[in-house]
Design an enzyme around this catalytic site. Structure first.
Site, short mmCIF file in Angstrom:
data_model
loop_
_atom_site.label_atom_id
_atom_site.label_comp_id
_atom_site.label_asym_id
_atom_site.label_seq_id
_atom_site.Cartn_x
_atom_site.Cartn_y
_atom_site.Cartn_z
CG ASN A 9 38.78 52.16 48.34
OD1 ASN A 9 37.73 52.79 48.15
ND2 ASN A 9 39.38 51.45 47.39
CE LYS A 11 38.04 48.00 47.65
NZ LYS A 11 38.58 46.72 47.21
CG HIS A 93 41.35 50.64 43.72
ND1 HIS A 93 40.81 49.43 43.30
CD2 HIS A 93 41.64 50.48 45.03
CE1 HIS A 93 40.79 48.60 44.33
NE2 HIS A 93 41.28 49.21 45.39
CD GLU A 95 38.06 47.15 43.65
OE1 GLU A 95 37.50 48.20 44.00
OE2 GLU A 95 38.46 46.28 44.45
CD GLU A 165 44.81 48.63 47.35
OE1 GLU A 165 44.39 48.61 48.50
OE2 GLU A 165 44.09 48.84 46.36
N GLY A 171 40.06 41.75 48.45
CA GLY A 171 38.72 41.20 48.66
C GLY A 171 38.67 39.69 48.61
CB SER A 211 42.86 40.40 52.43
OG SER A 211 42.01 40.08 51.34
P1 13P Z 1 40.15 44.64 50.80
O1 13P Z 1 40.76 45.17 52.07
O2 13P Z 1 38.66 44.48 50.89
O3 13P Z 1 40.88 43.43 50.29
O4 13P Z 1 40.36 45.79 49.69
C1 13P Z 1 41.62 46.34 49.54
C2 13P Z 1 41.51 47.48 48.62
O5 13P Z 1 41.28 47.33 47.44
C3 13P Z 1 41.64 48.84 49.20
O6 13P Z 1 41.73 49.79 48.19
#
Ligand code: 13P
Length: 251
Positions: A9, A11, A93, A95, A165, A171, A211
């Site tokens: 992803n 982002k 997601h 976010e 997740e 992150g 992560s």
């Molecule tokens: P990170 O791997 O940067 O923690 O992000 C995970 C994520 O949100 C994948 O959709």
């Protein structure tokens, strides 16, 4: 047996020219035995698609609206994604839930529309740090799974991937331990069994995200109910993504 799926992803990272370069680097990773998906931003899709043409790497998007077309400024439809070369779409997601008003109901509407058009959906669920600390992880996950998959059929579930997740691990560099991740992925599988039957639950790919990186991927992917990864930061580094893909191939 269910598929192991390693998905990146991206982002809101990479301009179209940067995306073409990153996708070209990922296209060079050829010796894998799992499903590999990259999910760049919308404007990058055509460029990424061109770079992975002729390889087994699949393309996905990061969101999709429930309507076919119309007055929905800033949104994108399933037909548009399909024509851009997408096979997958990430829905719900954290976010989007946290910053853009996504709810279980809109997640469900988007999921149903994407499936109806033939896209495969990576449906994201996960608890906040406060929810884990308050001991409500399972009830939060249960609500997100039940409402996100509301009114789906067992046949449609063949095109659904669940990504667990935990929001506190995204992150932050704080990965869930493999035991913590396994516990929730296993719980999600039990919910799918209750909703759609044991056979469907056995066939459903459940990813871990948060992560996941070149160092911890093998341990996480060794867990019986973790069938892949949804990777953020490490998916932007081709060498690291290659190590995670290798771990997915070894599963
Ligand atoms: P990170 O791997 O940067 O923690 O992000 C995970 C994520 O949100 C994948 O959709």
């Amino acid at each position: 047996m269910r598929k192991t799926i390693i998905a990146g992803n991206w982002k809101m990272n990479k301009t179209p020219s940067e995306a073409a370069d990153l996708a070209a680097a990922i296209a060079k990773i050829t010796d894998f035995q799992c499903e590999v998906v990259i999910c760049p931003p919308f404007v990058d899709l055509f460029y990424a698609k061109r770079a992975i043409e002729g390889t087994a790497v699949k393309l996905g998007a990061q969101n999709c609206h429930w309507a076919e077309s119309g007055a929905f400024t800033g949104e994108i439809s399933a037909d548009m994604l399909i024509e851009a070369g997408c096979e997958y779409v990430i829905i719900g997601h954290s976010e989007r839930r946290q910053y853009f008003g996504e709810t279980d109901e809109t997640v469900n509407r988007r999921t149903k529309a994407a499936l109806a058009k033939g896209l495969k959906v990576i449906l994201c669920v996960g608890e906040l740090k406060e929810e884990r600390e308050a001991g409500t992880t399972e009830s939060v996950i249960e609500r997100q799974v039940r409402l996100g998959l509301k009114d789906l059929t067992a046949e449609e579930m063949a095109n659904v991937v669940i990504a667990y997740e935990p929001v506190w691990a995204i992150g932050t560099g704080l990965t869930a331990t493999s035991e913590q991740a396994e516990e929730v992925c296993k719980f999600i599988r039990s919910l799918i069994a209750e909703l759609f039957g044991a056979g469907t639950a056995e066939e459903t790919t459940i990813q871990y995200g948060g992560s996941m990186n070149a160092k911890n991927a093998a341990e996480l992917l060794a867990m019986p109910d973790i069938d892949g990864g949804l990777i953020g930061g490490a998916a932007l580094k081709p060498e690291d993504f290659a190590v995670i893909i290798a771990a997915g191939s070894a599963k």
